[in-house]
Design a protein around this motif. Structure first.
Motif, PDB file in Angstrom:
ATOM      1  N   ARG A 166       1.118   6.813 -18.621  1.00  0.00           N
ATOM      2  CA  ARG A 166      -0.171   6.461 -18.017  1.00  0.00           C
ATOM      3  C   ARG A 166      -0.020   5.600 -16.753  1.00  0.00           C
ATOM      4  NH1 ARG A 166      -0.575   5.647 -23.392  1.00  0.00           N
ATOM      5  NH2 ARG A 166      -0.442   3.375 -23.183  1.00  0.00           N
ATOM      6  N   TYR A 167       1.200   5.177 -16.465  1.00  0.00           N
ATOM      7  CA  TYR A 167       1.427   4.302 -15.318  1.00  0.00           C
ATOM      8  C   TYR A 167       2.579   4.828 -14.486  1.00  0.00           C
ATOM      9  CZ  TYR A 167      -1.581   1.069 -17.843  1.00  0.00           C
ATOM     10  OH  TYR A 167      -2.644   0.496 -18.506  1.00  0.00           O
ATOM     11  N   HIS A 168       2.528   4.519 -13.196  1.00  0.00           N
ATOM     12  CA  HIS A 168       3.558   4.963 -12.265  1.00  0.00           C
ATOM     13  C   HIS A 168       4.193   3.738 -11.600  1.00  0.00           C
ATOM     14  CE1 HIS A 168       5.751   7.194  -9.242  1.00  0.00           C
ATOM     15  NE2 HIS A 168       5.210   6.422  -8.307  1.00  0.00           N
ATOM     16  N   LEU A 169       5.522   3.806 -11.493  1.00  0.00           N
ATOM     17  CA  LEU A 169       6.295   2.731 -10.873  1.00  0.00           C
ATOM     18  C   LEU A 169       7.150   3.350  -9.777  1.00  0.00           C
ATOM     19  CD1 LEU A 169       6.533  -0.340 -11.823  1.00  0.00           C
ATOM     20  CD2 LEU A 169       8.731   0.291 -12.802  1.00  0.00           C
ATOM     21  N   ASP A 170       6.925   2.969  -8.508  1.00  0.00           N
ATOM     22  CA  ASP A 170       7.755   3.545  -7.452  1.00  0.00           C
ATOM     23  C   ASP A 170       9.133   2.880  -7.444  1.00  0.00           C
ATOM     24  OD1 ASP A 170       7.614   1.090  -6.049  1.00  0.00           O
ATOM     25  OD2 ASP A 170       5.843   1.736  -4.933  1.00  0.00           O
ATOM     26  N   THR A 199      -3.316  -3.891 -13.795  1.00  0.00           N
ATOM     27  CA  THR A 199      -3.689  -2.883 -12.790  1.00  0.00           C
ATOM     28  C   THR A 199      -4.731  -1.930 -13.366  1.00  0.00           C
ATOM     29  OG1 THR A 199      -2.839  -1.178 -11.288  1.00  0.00           O
ATOM     30  CG2 THR A 199      -1.799  -1.327 -13.457  1.00  0.00           C
ATOM     31  N   ASN A 200      -5.635  -1.481 -12.514  1.00  0.00           N
ATOM     32  CA  ASN A 200      -6.720  -0.605 -12.965  1.00  0.00           C
ATOM     33  C   ASN A 200      -6.536   0.857 -12.566  1.00  0.00           C
ATOM     34  OD1 ASN A 200      -8.207  -2.785 -14.072  1.00  0.00           O
ATOM     35  ND2 ASN A 200      -8.944  -3.331 -12.024  1.00  0.00           N
ATOM     36  N   ASN A 201      -5.569   1.097 -11.674  1.00  0.00           N
ATOM     37  CA  ASN A 201      -5.427   2.460 -11.142  1.00  0.00           C
ATOM     38  C   ASN A 201      -4.163   3.170 -11.622  1.00  0.00           C
ATOM     39  OD1 ASN A 201      -3.446   1.145  -9.742  1.00  0.00           O
ATOM     40  ND2 ASN A 201      -4.449   1.264  -7.741  1.00  0.00           N
ATOM     41  N   GLY A 202      -3.431   2.569 -12.563  1.00  0.00           N
ATOM     42  CA  GLY A 202      -2.235   3.207 -13.087  1.00  0.00           C
ATOM     43  C   GLY A 202      -1.006   3.071 -12.214  1.00  0.00           C
ATOM     44  N   ARG A 203      -1.136   2.399 -11.058  1.00  0.00           N
ATOM     45  CA  ARG A 203       0.013   2.205 -10.169  1.00  0.00           C
ATOM     46  C   ARG A 203       0.486   0.764 -10.266  1.00  0.00           C
ATOM     47  NH1 ARG A 203      -0.652   2.169  -5.202  1.00  0.00           N
ATOM     48  NH2 ARG A 203       1.402   2.937  -4.592  1.00  0.00           N
ATOM     49  N   ILE A 204       1.753   0.613 -10.647  1.00  0.00           N
ATOM     50  CA  ILE A 204       2.355  -0.721 -10.730  1.00  0.00           C
ATOM     51  C   ILE A 204       3.186  -0.921  -9.471  1.00  0.00           C
ATOM     52  CG2 ILE A 204       3.901  -2.226 -12.026  1.00  0.00           C
ATOM     53  CD1 ILE A 204       3.186  -0.672 -14.544  1.00  0.00           C
TER      54      ILE A 204
END
Length: 415
Positions: A166-170, A199-204
């Motif tokens: 559910r989350y993305h980490l670049d 975070t509310n948008n799933g991007r860390i």
């Protein structure tokens, strides 16, 4: 995110890799009593649980911070109702158990009721009582490597046990987590979880991570091994004249919140032990740095201590005072309390003078160059030599003068 099998266990391959010693003991179900010694977040608790699972034993866990002898008795009573040796007692932070609490474990390990697995971040040689330590096999665990932390985070992002995709980490954010963790899996996962909650948008992003992390907590325990390891590294870098390394270890100590006066005291010791008479001003500077640090405190004292570290690291080195005292102390212990020669004893009373105290003493200032031939050592030590000066820095001149004086004094004393 705890591993369910050795194939998922990250790091410590020298212990649990294929055909590693501990792995063989586990697979053969021949567990000794064990102490796991390693830094936080390296897998001590996880490995203990995995051992219990793989050997089919009951896992009873205690924290030495909140538990006592009563908790041990309760577990022992339950273990006695099971086949002997089928209960693992895991004690986290076992170094926090006092002597009486550790003593209480001994009979139950001796009769096989319990198999102990203790976990500690402190050196068990100092923190575990000898009778208990002698019944245990110590295994040393190391901080996780960066690739292990990276793998752990990547799995936590996608697995349902973790964040479930559910989350993305670049890549930049992933690198930040890896650096922040500093080999501690728990720290990495805690940061990831807090960032996900923030975070509310799933991007860390790195910004989110920095906001959550604030300032990384440097690994340092003022009463534990890291405390002594870091100050030892600083002292040895000074002794080795590596100014860059010395500054690095100084920064590690101060940035982790070490008492600056503790650091300043060690600099005073280093000035005397490792620089000594090669540059006597080093001790003056180190003592002044201690006073200045006491006067202004941190953070202003960082420059005071850095200046002193640079001077000490680049100064010429001599440990002659250290070795001279060590030699003299060895003579004291070897030969005992040898009598003070009568002519250099104190004679404050008529009785003492009547007994020959101070009789024949020659006052050096009444003689040329303020030196006079007379024995100052006990007769048994008359040929012993403690001070052996180096040829470094200013001590080279001291060495020349002392050699001339020594030969002058010893000629008559030996006769």
């Amino acid at each position: 995110m705890r591993p369910r099998d050795f194939s998922e266990f990250l790091g410590q391959k020298e212990l649990v890799g294929e055909d590693a010693p501990l792995r063989r003991l586990i697979e053969q179900d021949r567990l000794p009593n064990i102490i796991f010694w390693g830094p936080p977040g390296c897998g001590k608790t996880t490995l203990a649980r995995l051992i219990a699972k793989k050997t089919g034993r009951v896992f009873e866990a205690l924290s030495a911070v909140t538990s006592g002898v009563g908790d041990v008795r309760r577990i022992v009573a339950a273990a006695k109702r099971r086949p002997k040796g089928r209960t693992i007692l895991f004690i986290d932070e076992i170094h926090r158990f006092n002597k009486a609490q550790q003593d209480a474990l001994l009979p139950h390990l001796e009769d096989g009721t319990l198999t102990l697995i203790g976990a500690t971040t402190e050196n068990p040689s100092f923190e575990v009582i000898p009778p208990l330590l002698s019944r245990c096999k110590v295994f040393v665990l190391h901080p996780l490597q960066e690739e292990h932390i990276k793998t752990l985070i990547e799995k936590a992002l996608v697995e349902e046990r973790g964040l479930g995709g559910r989350y993305h980490l670049d890549n930049e954010a992933l690198s930040f987590v890896v650096r922040y963790a500093d080999g501690d899996a728990r720290r990495a996962l805690n940061l990831l979880e807090m960032a996900a909650d923030s975070t509310n948008n799933g991007r860390i992003t790195v910004a989110v991570l920095k906001e959550v992390a604030q300032r990384p907590v440097l690994l340092h325990d003022k009463s534990g091994d890291y405390h002594y390891d870091l100050i030892s590294a600083l002292h040895k870098a000074l002794r080795g004249s590596d100014v860059d390394a010395a500054l690095y270890w100084l920064a590690r100590l101060l940035e982790a919140g070490e008492d600056p006066l503790f650091v300043a005291r060690r600099l005073v010791r280093a000035a005397a032990e490792d620089i000594g008479l090669a540059d006597p001003f080093a001790l003056v500077l180190a003592t002044a740095a201690y006073r200045a640090t006491h006067l202004i405190g941190m953070p202003e004292a960082d420059c005071v201590l850095a200046e002193t570290v640079i001077y000490l690291a680049t100064a010429p080195k001599s440990n002659s005072a250290y070795t001279a005292y060590s030699a003299a102390a060895n003579a004291v212990h070897k030969f005992g309390q040898l009598p003070v020669p009568l002519h250099i004893r104190n004679d404050p009373t008529p009785l003492m003078r009547q007994l020959g105290y101070a009789k024949g003493y020659k006052y050096p200032h009444n003689f040329p160059e303020h030196i006079v031939k007379q024995p100052y050592l006990p007769q048994k030590l008359k040929n012993m030599r403690f001070y052996r000066p180096s040829e470094q820095g200013r001590e080279a001149k001291i060495a020349q003068r002392w050699e001339r004086i020594r030969r002058f004094l010893r000629d008559e004393a030996d006769a």
